[in-house]
Every structure is written in C-alpha cells, then in structure tokens.
Write an enzyme that holds these catalytic residues in place. Structure first.
Site, PDB file in Angstrom:
ATOM      1  N   ILE A   1       0.847  -1.194   0.000  1.00  0.00           N
ATOM      2  CA  ILE A   1       0.000   0.000   0.000  1.00  0.00           C
ATOM      3  C   ILE A   1       0.881   1.242   0.000  1.00  0.00           C
ATOM      4  O   ILE A   1       1.594   1.515   0.963  1.00  0.00           O
ATOM      5  CB  ILE A   1      -0.941   0.005   1.220  1.00  0.00           C
ATOM      6  CG1 ILE A   1      -1.699  -1.326   1.309  1.00  0.00           C
ATOM      7  CG2 ILE A   1      -1.898   1.177   1.132  1.00  0.00           C
ATOM      8  CD1 ILE A   1      -2.504  -1.676   0.074  1.00  0.00           C
ATOM      9  N   GLU A   2       0.834   2.001  -1.089  1.00  0.00           N
ATOM     10  CA  GLU A   2       1.670   3.192  -1.225  1.00  0.00           C
ATOM     11  C   GLU A   2       0.831   4.448  -1.419  1.00  0.00           C
ATOM     12  O   GLU A   2       1.308   5.460  -1.929  1.00  0.00           O
ATOM     13  CB  GLU A   2       2.649   2.999  -2.386  1.00  0.00           C
ATOM     14  CG  GLU A   2       3.562   1.795  -2.177  1.00  0.00           C
ATOM     15  CD  GLU A   2       4.602   1.617  -3.271  1.00  0.00           C
ATOM     16  OE1 GLU A   2       5.015   2.634  -3.859  1.00  0.00           O
ATOM     17  OE2 GLU A   2       5.000   0.471  -3.531  1.00  0.00           O
ATOM     18  N   GLY A   3      -0.428   4.388  -1.010  1.00  0.00           N
ATOM     19  CA  GLY A   3      -1.324   5.531  -1.106  1.00  0.00           C
ATOM     20  C   GLY A   3      -2.712   5.126  -0.650  1.00  0.00           C
ATOM     21  O   GLY A   3      -2.985   3.959  -0.375  1.00  0.00           O
TER      22      GLY A   3
END
Length: 618
Positions: free
Chosen positions: A172-174
């Site tokens: 999860i990068e956002g």
C-alpha cells in the site's frame, strides 16, 4: 509383494514436496507480474517477464507475490488486476459488467508453482493508487471479494479459475491506512474456517514508521514484512553507516508488532534498472544478508523486485539463494550474540558513533546523544540484538586533557565487538575547530547541522550522507572559518517549539507532536505539503484544511525521493469510466494529479476541488 509395496512407499515419500515454511531464515521472496525489466528495457523483449511457471522450475524462490490488484473497487464493484504482459483488462477479456480481467489461462501455472512447494500470494496496491477504504463496510466487502474471487471461497468470477492462492500481500503506497484492520480481521476469519494455511505479508518502505502501512502492521497480525530498502534514504546504499536501519524493524518486530514471530525480509532491487536507488551487487547483498541474519532474530530472508529483473541480471536470485542456504535454518532458536558494548548510563553524554547495550540490543548514537535509546529512534539506532547487560565500562584519558573522552567506535553493522563508549560530560571537537564536529563520510546530517572540514565550518541545507562539504551538490555552505574557540552557531530558521521551513529542500518527514507554523513544508505519504495554518498533530492529507499539496516542491523533493512511484503512476492515464479514490494518482495531458476525494468522470484539469497537480510526466 510385501517388499515391492515397501519400495513403492519409500519412493512416494521421497517425492513429497514440502510447502512454504514461514519460520525459516533463508527464504527468498520474488515479486512477479509487473514486467519491470520490460518497462525499463522496451527494446529487449527476449528478457521480458515470462509466465510464472518459468520461475518455479527449481528451489530458488520460496514465495511469489503476484502484483498487482490495482483497484479495490472497479467497474461493477469488483477489483481490477494488472499482470502487465501476462494478463490485464486491455489485452484480455473481462467478466461481464466489470473491469476484472479473466486470467484463468494461468491457473495451471499457479498450481504448478504450488506443487513445487512455492507459496503464491496476491499483492494489493502498488504505486499507482486505487487502494483504500472509505468505511468498515467497504473493507469487509473487499475481504469477502478477495476470499471468494482468489482464495478458498466460491464465485462465478474467479480470475484464476480453480487455482487457490496462498494469501495476500499489502503493498500500500497511497490511499491512507483507514479500515485495514477491519479488512484483515474479516479475511483472517475466512482463513480460520479453512484447513489450508494462508499468509498475510506487507511491504513497507524502510523509512520508519511507514506512512501508509505503519498503523496497519502495528495493530494487526502479519506473518512477514518485505521492507523496501531501496528508493529511500535508508536503502542498501547506507549499509555500514548509521543510515542503515534494519535494526529498527527488528526492534519493531520484537516489541511492537502483535505477532512476535513475524519475519523481516531485506527488500532489494534485483538489478540497477529495477529501482531508482539502493541496488548493490550480489557479493555485497550476500554479506549484508548473512551479517544481518547473525545479528537479528526476526530475519526471514531477502525479497527481490522483481522476477524479470533477477533473471536478466544473471539470475541474481539463484546467487542470493545459494548464499542464504549456507547456514540457513527453520524454526531454530536464535543464538544471541553477547551485549559487548557498555551498558547505557543515565545522565551521560555520548558522542556520535558511541555504542551502548540496553534492552537486549546494542545501540549506536547517530549523533550527539544525551538521552537513552528508545523506540523513537531519533538519536540511537539498534545495530544488533544481544544477550546480557553489557560489558564493563572503560575510560580512556585524553592526552591533552584531564577529562575522560569516549573514542569513536566502529560503524560496522552487526558486529559484536566494540570499543569503549563511556559517556563524557562534554563534547570534544578537533583541536583546530573548537567544539565543532569534524565531517564524517558515514554520518547522516540534517538541515542546519554544522561540521568542520578543511579549516572551515559548513552548514547543511538539507538531509545528506556522504556529500563532501564544498562539493558540487550544493547541500553544504561555508558559514565561518575554524579557530580553537569555534562552536556551533545557533540556527535562526527553526525554533524549538515551532517548525517553519520555506525551502523545498528543507522539507522533512511530518511528525506528530511538532508544532508547525504557517508555510511550513513537510513530506508525508510520499508527497510534500505546505501548512495553511499554524498547527500541531494535524496529519497532512489531500483533503485537509490545514495542509495543501505543494505542487512546486513535489517536482523537486518528492520526485527525487519517490521517482519510481511517480514513473509508474505516469503510465496510468485518467479514464472517464473509472472510479478514483482519495490519493489515487493519474496522468492527464502530461501532468500527474492526485485525487482529494472519490470521483467518477470528472477530469482533473477542470475540477480543482477534486484533483491536485503533484508533478509532471515526461
């Protein structure tokens, strides 16, 4: 007949393939699905990503996260998957009324890999956005969808047919961290009803705590984390310095993570073109991995991004697996090295580089330290787990003074030997520059730090490591000439109670508890924000009234720190038929936009209340 039966039984037992074992310290995880080599080398199709079966022919890889589920809720409320040149919604058929690609053609390949003892999981998220939840109900629904579409549940829309995956990976990068606890709790409930073993892993950035995954992994049981030691200031390039922070993650694993048996992998680029920074050759990576394994009990192995890059780079995956297999074990009790550094003494003052023993770790001071090592990791960093209370302190008398002084200690990671680190009551500098610390190529300096170098005093303009004062990078500026009475000049740009930074280069990671003045610039969640109002404990986000995205700084600071994520996002053009959620990134007419709120059919260039420009796409 009896002897024949026994022979058949013996033959059968010899052909049994053992499944993936999470409690080993020689595992290799390799991401597959994004054709990273092909994205970086468009004119070399012979080395592009191959079907997943091709990476399961031997015992090199232990677990394969398939990347990615790019949208949690696409058309028809079902997720979207993108496996680059293997399967996607453009080149393959989709299930009616959805944007979910039918990838059932690779079901046999997945089952083949599993038959070889590999775990095959599904990675959620990636750098392009589309991840995240708006409510508990939405998170619970997505857990049901993941279970029914990809794992042990049932559905008429199963993208991988009758293949049953072995778990999920959170990259999860956002999209924020809200409601992931609900998602994992519901998914774990499904797992608990099955006889099959399922795994939950995550891939945080090495910067601690991770902006998007920090709360999720600290509040929920995770089986392993693949820490991304690349594209970050704490990447593999900092090995041997106080910038290398694997010890922080081991401390987190043993003291904060709900699962005290969680495994921590060293995440590495599989080739120089796999990431924007952090690649090290096989010999260096092998040394880092084996030294780390001897120093920390949570070590689980190495993770590579990605399979296509590893094969094209001379099968670096096979090389690191061979190194890990030498002395690797499963389920073995960790043999703690002794706490060879002196025990920490309360009230003492420690120069940068000092080592002390405290709470089952050897800690190293990143710079001058007067307080104890703790889980804020602001001054001290763990460099090895250890057993015992610490060695007896020793004192060296400086020849030019009657005061005791602590000699500098080795900065090598994981070493169980150390020189004396007895605290002193004063900070000593070199004789020609008073109390100003001499610049070190292995020390990390923050904006405002001052050092002595070649008879001059220099001041850092932003975070730096290994950049020589007076060099061409521009990070250091001369502020004075050294004398025997020189001392660090007070900084005027930041007060002790209120952080104000007007320069993009001075933007630092946002931290709770710090009071920020109007106009202060911070980095949070991979983006640069400017404060609209004086505030404290107001977390920056694209929908915040207190903070706003700073488009100018995102072109400089953020693009420098997160250029791979932006590069990927620029490949994803805005579509009028796609639903976007808060923090989704899309490209439109040469610009990169980030969503402030959920939207459908509202073009970024015409809706400032919904979209913010964060960068350009070239």
């Amino acid at each position: 007949m009896k002897s024949v039966s026994l022979a058949l039984i013996a033959t059968t037992l010899m052909t049994i393939v053992h499944g993936f074992e999470n409690d080993c310290n020689d595992n290799l995880a390799v991401y597959w699905g994004q054709n990273s080599y092909g994205a970086a080398n468009s004119k070399d199709p012979a080395n592009w990503q191959q079907p997943i079966r091709e990476y399961c022919q031997d015992s090199t890889i232990d677990i394969i996260p398939m990347a990615f589920v790019t949208q949690f809720f696409g058309t028809g409320g079902l997720p979207e998957i993108n496996l680059a040149n293997i399967c996607n919604k453009v080149d393959n058929s989709t299930f009616p009324g959805t944007s979910l690609a039918d990838c059932s053609a690779i079901a046999s390949d997945i089952k083949f890999c599993q038959s070889k003892g590999k775990a095959v999981t599904l990675s959620l998220g990636g750098a392009t956005g589309g991840a995240g939840f708006q409510s508990d109900d939405q998170a619970s629904t997505f857990a049901d969808n993941v279970w029914n579409l990809f794992m042990g549940g049932s559905s008429s829309t199963r993208p991988f047919g009758d293949a049953v995956l072995d778990g999920i990976d959170l990259d999860i990068e956002g999209g924020g961290s809200n409601y992931y606890g609900t998602f994992l709790t519901k998914l774990r409930a499904h797992f608990g009803s099955a006889s099959k073993k399922y795994y939950v892993t995550a891939a945080p950035q090495c910067v601690y705590p991770d902006a998007n995954l920090g709360a999720t992994i600290s509040q929920n049981s995770i089986d392993a984390i693949y820490v991304q030691f690349y594209n970050n200031p704490c990447g593999l390039q900092t090995w041997g310095t106080s910038g290398w922070n694997y010890g922080v993650w081991d401390y987190w694993a043993k003291n904060i993570s709900p699962n005290k048996n969680i495994k921590v992998y060293i995440g590495a680029p599989a080739s120089p073109t796999a990431a924007g920074g952090g690649y090290v050759p096989l010999s260096t990576l092998s040394n880092i991995a084996l030294t780390t394994r001897k120093s920390f009990p949570s070590f689980g192995g190495v993770m590579f991004w990605d399979a296509s890059q590893a094969v094209a780079n001379g099968h670096i995956d096979a090389g690191i697996k061979q190194a890990l297999s030498n002395g690797g074990s499963c389920g073995k009790v960790f043999d703690y090295p002794p706490c060879s550094a002196p025990a920490y003494q309360s009230g003492g003052n420690y120069p940068g580089g000092s080592k002390v023993s405290k709470d089952g770790y050897i800690w190293q001071a990143m710079w001058y330290a007067s307080g104890p090592p703790d889980d804020s990791f602001q001054t001290w960093i763990p460099v090895s787990a250890c057993s015992g209370s610490g060695s007896a302190s020793s004192t060296i008398i400086a020849s030019s003074s009657t005061k005791s002084a602590a000699p500098s200690s080795s900065t090598s990671q994981g070493s169980s030997s150390t020189t004396s680190t007895t605290p002193t009551s004063t900070t000593t500098g070199n004789a020609s520059c008073g109390s100003v610390t001499v610049w070190s190529s292995t020390a990390i300096y923050k904006a405002g730090d001052q050092v002595a170098y070649n008879g001059k005093i220099f001041k850092a303009a932003w975070w730096t490591l290994g950049e020589t004062p007076g060099g061409s990078s521009g990070v250091w500026s001369a502020v004075g000439t050294c004398t025997a009475k020189s001392k660090v000049s007070p900084t005027t740009s930041v007060s002790s109670k209120r952080a104000v930074t007007s320069s993009c280069k001075d933007a630092s990671q946002w931290r709770s508890g710090v009071r920020y003045g109007k106009g202060a610039k911070v980095i949070h969640g991979g983006h640069t924000y400017s404060s609209s109002l004086e505030n404290a404990n107001k977390e920056p986000s694209v929908s915040s009234d207190t903070w706003h995205l700073d488009a100018v700084c995102n072109l400089t600071v953020v693009k420098r720190e997160n250029k791979i994520g932006y590069y990927r996002a620029c490949k994803r053009n805005w579509s009028a038929e796609e639903t976007y959620y808060e923090q989704s990134l899309v490209a439109r007419d040469g610009k990169l936009y980030q969503a402030k709120v959920r939207s459908l059919g509202q073009a970024p260039e015409y809706h400032d209340a919904i979209w913010s420009p964060v960068s350009t796409c070239t």
